[in-house]
Design a protein around this motif. Structure first.
Motif, PDB file in Angstrom:
ATOM      1  N   PRO A 184       0.813  -1.236   0.000  1.00 24.49           N
ATOM      2  CA  PRO A 184       0.000   0.000   0.000  1.00 24.49           C
ATOM      3  C   PRO A 184       0.837   1.272   0.000  1.00 24.49           C
ATOM      4  O   PRO A 184       0.379   2.316  -0.462  1.00 24.49           O
ATOM      5  N   ARG A 185       2.079   1.201   0.517  1.00 22.98           N
ATOM      6  CA  ARG A 185       2.921   2.397   0.530  1.00 22.98           C
ATOM      7  C   ARG A 185       3.379   2.802  -0.873  1.00 22.98           C
ATOM      8  O   ARG A 185       3.742   3.959  -1.094  1.00 22.98           O
ATOM      9  N   LEU A 186       3.398   1.854  -1.793  1.00 23.59           N
ATOM     10  CA  LEU A 186       3.806   2.167  -3.167  1.00 23.59           C
ATOM     11  C   LEU A 186       2.651   2.664  -4.028  1.00 23.59           C
ATOM     12  O   LEU A 186       2.857   2.948  -5.206  1.00 23.59           O
ATOM     13  N   ARG A 187       1.485   2.757  -3.453  1.00 21.31           N
ATOM     14  CA  ARG A 187       0.330   3.171  -4.246  1.00 21.31           C
ATOM     15  C   ARG A 187       0.488   4.571  -4.842  1.00 21.31           C
ATOM     16  O   ARG A 187       0.166   4.771  -6.023  1.00 21.31           O
ATOM     17  N   PRO A 188       0.967   5.577  -4.105  1.00 19.71           N
ATOM     18  CA  PRO A 188       1.176   6.887  -4.746  1.00 19.71           C
ATOM     19  C   PRO A 188       2.161   6.836  -5.912  1.00 19.71           C
ATOM     20  O   PRO A 188       1.979   7.535  -6.913  1.00 19.71           O
ATOM     21  N   VAL A 189       3.190   5.990  -5.790  1.00 17.70           N
ATOM     22  CA  VAL A 189       4.176   5.873  -6.871  1.00 17.70           C
ATOM     23  C   VAL A 189       3.533   5.256  -8.107  1.00 17.70           C
ATOM     24  O   VAL A 189       3.731   5.725  -9.238  1.00 17.70           O
ATOM     25  N   VAL A 190       2.758   4.188  -7.900  1.00 18.16           N
ATOM     26  CA  VAL A 190       2.100   3.526  -9.028  1.00 18.16           C
ATOM     27  C   VAL A 190       1.078   4.461  -9.673  1.00 18.16           C
ATOM     28  O   VAL A 190       0.963   4.530 -10.911  1.00 18.16           O
ATOM     29  N   GLU A 191       0.340   5.202  -8.876  1.00 15.95           N
ATOM     30  CA  GLU A 191      -0.615   6.162  -9.424  1.00 15.95           C
ATOM     31  C   GLU A 191       0.085   7.239 -10.249  1.00 15.95           C
ATOM     32  O   GLU A 191      -0.406   7.641 -11.314  1.00 15.95           O
ATOM     33  N   PHE A 192       1.230   7.686  -9.764  1.00 11.61           N
ATOM     34  CA  PHE A 192       1.989   8.693 -10.516  1.00 11.61           C
ATOM     35  C   PHE A 192       2.470   8.123 -11.855  1.00 11.61           C
ATOM     36  O   PHE A 192       2.386   8.794 -12.890  1.00 11.61           O
ATOM     37  N   LEU A 193       2.953   6.891 -11.844  1.00 13.88           N
ATOM     38  CA  LEU A 193       3.432   6.274 -13.076  1.00 13.88           C
ATOM     39  C   LEU A 193       2.298   6.062 -14.072  1.00 13.88           C
ATOM     40  O   LEU A 193       2.493   6.225 -15.286  1.00 13.88           O
ATOM     41  N   THR A 194       1.121   5.690 -13.585  1.00 13.76           N
ATOM     42  CA  THR A 194       0.004   5.472 -14.500  1.00 13.76           C
ATOM     43  C   THR A 194      -0.540   6.773 -15.073  1.00 13.76           C
ATOM     44  O   THR A 194      -1.242   6.751 -16.094  1.00 13.76           O
ATOM     45  N   LEU A 195      -0.228   7.894 -14.440  1.00 13.45           N
ATOM     46  CA  LEU A 195      -0.660   9.188 -14.963  1.00 13.45           C
ATOM     47  C   LEU A 195       0.302   9.771 -15.993  1.00 13.45           C
ATOM     48  O   LEU A 195      -0.034  10.755 -16.655  1.00 13.45           O
ATOM     49  N   MET A 196       1.466   9.190 -16.140  1.00 17.00           N
ATOM     50  CA  MET A 196       2.463   9.730 -17.055  1.00 17.00           C
ATOM     51  C   MET A 196       1.985   9.787 -18.513  1.00 17.00           C
ATOM     52  O   MET A 196       2.306  10.746 -19.228  1.00 17.00           O
ATOM     53  N   PRO A 197       1.211   8.785 -19.023  1.00 15.67           N
ATOM     54  CA  PRO A 197       0.722   8.924 -20.399  1.00 15.67           C
ATOM     55  C   PRO A 197      -0.166  10.134 -20.629  1.00 15.67           C
ATOM     56  O   PRO A 197      -0.319  10.571 -21.780  1.00 15.67           O
ATOM     57  N   LEU A 198      -0.782  10.671 -19.567  1.00 19.63           N
ATOM     58  CA  LEU A 198      -1.569  11.890 -19.712  1.00 19.63           C
ATOM     59  C   LEU A 198      -0.699  13.135 -19.724  1.00 19.63           C
ATOM     60  O   LEU A 198      -1.092  14.176 -20.258  1.00 19.63           O
ATOM     61  N   VAL A 199       0.485  13.034 -19.128  1.00 16.57           N
ATOM     62  CA  VAL A 199       1.400  14.178 -19.054  1.00 16.57           C
ATOM     63  C   VAL A 199       2.252  14.273 -20.316  1.00 16.57           C
ATOM     64  O   VAL A 199       2.475  15.365 -20.858  1.00 16.57           O
ATOM     65  N   ILE A 200       2.743  13.128 -20.781  1.00 23.91           N
ATOM     66  CA  ILE A 200       3.594  13.092 -21.972  1.00 23.91           C
ATOM     67  C   ILE A 200       2.716  13.021 -23.214  1.00 23.91           C
ATOM     68  O   ILE A 200       1.880  12.125 -23.333  1.00 23.91           O
ATOM     69  N   PRO A 201       2.848  13.922 -24.163  1.00 26.48           N
ATOM     70  CA  PRO A 201       2.017  13.881 -25.375  1.00 26.48           C
ATOM     71  C   PRO A 201       2.239  12.599 -26.169  1.00 26.48           C
ATOM     72  O   PRO A 201       3.320  11.999 -26.155  1.00 26.48           O
ATOM     73  N   ALA A 202       1.185  12.173 -26.868  1.00 27.61           N
ATOM     74  CA  ALA A 202       1.255  10.931 -27.639  1.00 27.61           C
ATOM     75  C   ALA A 202       2.298  10.994 -28.740  1.00 27.61           C
ATOM     76  O   ALA A 202       2.940   9.991 -29.056  1.00 27.61           O
ATOM     77  N   ILE A 203       2.522  12.175 -29.304  1.00 28.99           N
ATOM     78  CA  ILE A 203       3.495  12.298 -30.380  1.00 28.99           C
ATOM     79  C   ILE A 203       4.914  12.055 -29.868  1.00 28.99           C
ATOM     80  O   ILE A 203       5.763  11.494 -30.569  1.00 28.99           O
ATOM     81  N   ILE A 204       5.179  12.432 -28.634  1.00 26.83           N
ATOM     82  CA  ILE A 204       6.497  12.171 -28.038  1.00 26.83           C
ATOM     83  C   ILE A 204       6.652  10.681 -27.755  1.00 26.83           C
ATOM     84  O   ILE A 204       7.718  10.091 -27.986  1.00 26.83           O
ATOM     85  N   LEU A 205       5.598  10.056 -27.273  1.00 26.78           N
ATOM     86  CA  LEU A 205       5.654   8.614 -27.010  1.00 26.78           C
ATOM     87  C   LEU A 205       5.925   7.832 -28.283  1.00 26.78           C
ATOM     88  O   LEU A 205       6.778   6.933 -28.309  1.00 26.78           O
ATOM     89  N   VAL A 206       5.206   8.148 -29.346  1.00 28.04           N
ATOM     90  CA  VAL A 206       5.374   7.365 -30.569  1.00 28.04           C
ATOM     91  C   VAL A 206       6.734   7.623 -31.204  1.00 28.04           C
ATOM     92  O   VAL A 206       7.348   6.710 -31.785  1.00 28.04           O
ATOM     93  N   PHE A 207       7.268   8.843 -31.111  1.00 28.49           N
ATOM     94  CA  PHE A 207       8.615   9.095 -31.628  1.00 28.49           C
ATOM     95  C   PHE A 207       9.645   8.327 -30.820  1.00 28.49           C
ATOM     96  O   PHE A 207      10.650   7.845 -31.365  1.00 28.49           O
ATOM     97  N   GLY A 208       9.414   8.200 -29.514  1.00 26.92           N
ATOM     98  CA  GLY A 208      10.301   7.379 -28.700  1.00 26.92           C
ATOM     99  C   GLY A 208      10.254   5.924 -29.103  1.00 26.92           C
ATOM    100  O   GLY A 208      11.295   5.251 -29.183  1.00 26.92           O
ATOM    101  N   TYR A 209       9.044   5.410 -29.386  1.00 23.09           N
ATOM    102  CA  TYR A 209       8.912   4.026 -29.840  1.00 23.09           C
ATOM    103  C   TYR A 209       9.636   3.805 -31.161  1.00 23.09           C
ATOM    104  O   TYR A 209      10.343   2.804 -31.359  1.00 23.09           O
ATOM    105  N   VAL A 210       9.451   4.744 -32.090  1.00 24.23           N
ATOM    106  CA  VAL A 210      10.101   4.608 -33.400  1.00 24.23           C
ATOM    107  C   VAL A 210      11.612   4.663 -33.263  1.00 24.23           C
ATOM    108  O   VAL A 210      12.349   3.925 -33.940  1.00 24.23           O
ATOM    109  N   ARG A 211      12.095   5.521 -32.383  1.00 21.94           N
ATOM    110  CA  ARG A 211      13.542   5.652 -32.195  1.00 21.94           C
ATOM    111  C   ARG A 211      14.141   4.383 -31.569  1.00 21.94           C
ATOM    112  O   ARG A 211      15.233   3.947 -31.936  1.00 21.94           O
ATOM    113  N   ILE A 212      13.409   3.770 -30.634  1.00 19.45           N
ATOM    114  CA  ILE A 212      13.932   2.592 -29.936  1.00 19.45           C
ATOM    115  C   ILE A 212      13.739   1.322 -30.757  1.00 19.45           C
ATOM    116  O   ILE A 212      14.626   0.462 -30.809  1.00 19.45           O
ATOM    117  N   TYR A 213      12.591   1.193 -31.436  1.00 19.37           N
ATOM    118  CA  TYR A 213      12.251  -0.068 -32.096  1.00 19.37           C
ATOM    119  C   TYR A 213      12.278   0.039 -33.620  1.00 19.37           C
ATOM    120  O   TYR A 213      11.535  -0.666 -34.302  1.00 19.37           O
TER     121      TYR A 213
END
Length: 264
Positions: free
Chosen positions: A86-115
């Motif tokens: 239960p102590r890690l719940r704030p950390v997990v919630e923060f990580l699950t919110l990251m896709p809302l903070v990082i724009p989708a275009i940045i995510l997909v460019f990262g995927y293309v660059r890595i893969y």
């Protein structure tokens, strides 16, 4: 009390007019394909278009895969966090919110660059691997909605008591998770599934940059080349989204009714 109730109804009426007027105007415009009369010709053209059928089927299949694999990822994680960490719940919630903070275009460019084709995992070199990459990106994109819905469902049940009762009867962890926890999360899982479907079905950025035949790029293509069909597609997409929301409300209402009935 009467004045407060009257003000509430007035605010609701103003909000209804504000949100319904653009939709009604869009619907009315979509009926004007034939001059001098209203018809559903634009809707007929949309449903007869082979690209509409192919792209909608592609996005539907991909959204189903996203729902299945996302649920298998989120449910054990949220269950274990609530039960043991239960102590890690704030950390997990923060990580699950990251896709809302990082724009989708940045995510997909990262995927293309890595893969890309020159990397260790060249997932963009073939169609099937690119489909897998797009599915993984959709899981990331839908993670905030899936985790919130499932975490809310876990909070509404006594996870610790159910787990201890199952363990006292000799059940193993797979049996506890799939035989005890999942049946009690049906409404939450269905809610997350419909939210994921509504998110995936209209997503444009990732599918477009990965060059996949999804429904979102098709909407953009039709909007750039035609006049009345885009309005018809907008109405269809709106109805699909609100249909998903309505099913969520009905299931949640039925679930509350069954719980209250069992309490008596």
């Amino acid at each position: 009390m009467r004045r407060a109730r009257w003000v509430s109804w007035l605010i609701m009426a103003i909000c209804t007019v504000y949100f319904a007027t653009p939709l009604l105007c869009t619907f009315e415009f979509s009926l004007r394909l034939k001059r001098g009369e209203y018809s559903f010709a634009a809707y007929e053209n949309v449903f007869k278009d082979s690209r509409f059928q192919e792209t909608f089927l592609y996005s539907t299949v991909l959204s189903a895969a996203t729902i299945v694999f996302g649920t298998l990822l989120v449910v054990p994680t949220a269950y274990w966090v609530q039960l043991r960490l239960p102590r890690l719940r704030p950390v997990v919630e923060f990580l699950t919110l990251m896709p809302l903070v990082i724009p989708a275009i940045i995510l997909v460019f990262g995927y293309v660059r890595i893969y890309n084709s020159s990397s260790i995992l060249p997932m963009t070199s073939a169609s099937w691997s690119t489909d897998m990459l797009l599915g993984c990106s959709y899981i990331t994109l839908a993670l905030p909605y899936m985790y919130r819905a499932i975490d809310t469902g876990l909070q509404s049940i006594d996870v610790k008591t159910l787990t201890e009762a199952a363990e006292s009867l000799g059940a193993k962890w797979p049996s506890i998770l799939f035989g005890v926890i999942l049946p009690n999360l049906r409404v939450a899982i269905v809610s997350s599934a419909f939210l994921t479907f509504a998110t995936v079905i209209g997503e444009f950025t990732m599918a477009s940059l990965l060059d996949r035949p999804a429904f979102g790029p098709y909407l953009q293509l039709i909007g750039a080349s035609r006049a009345y069909e885009p309005s018809a597609l907008a109405v269809i997409t709106f109805l699909i989204t609100w249909g998903c929301m309505g099913v969520i409300q009905l299931l949640g209402r039925g679930r509350r009714g069954s719980v209250s009935a069992s309490a008596y």
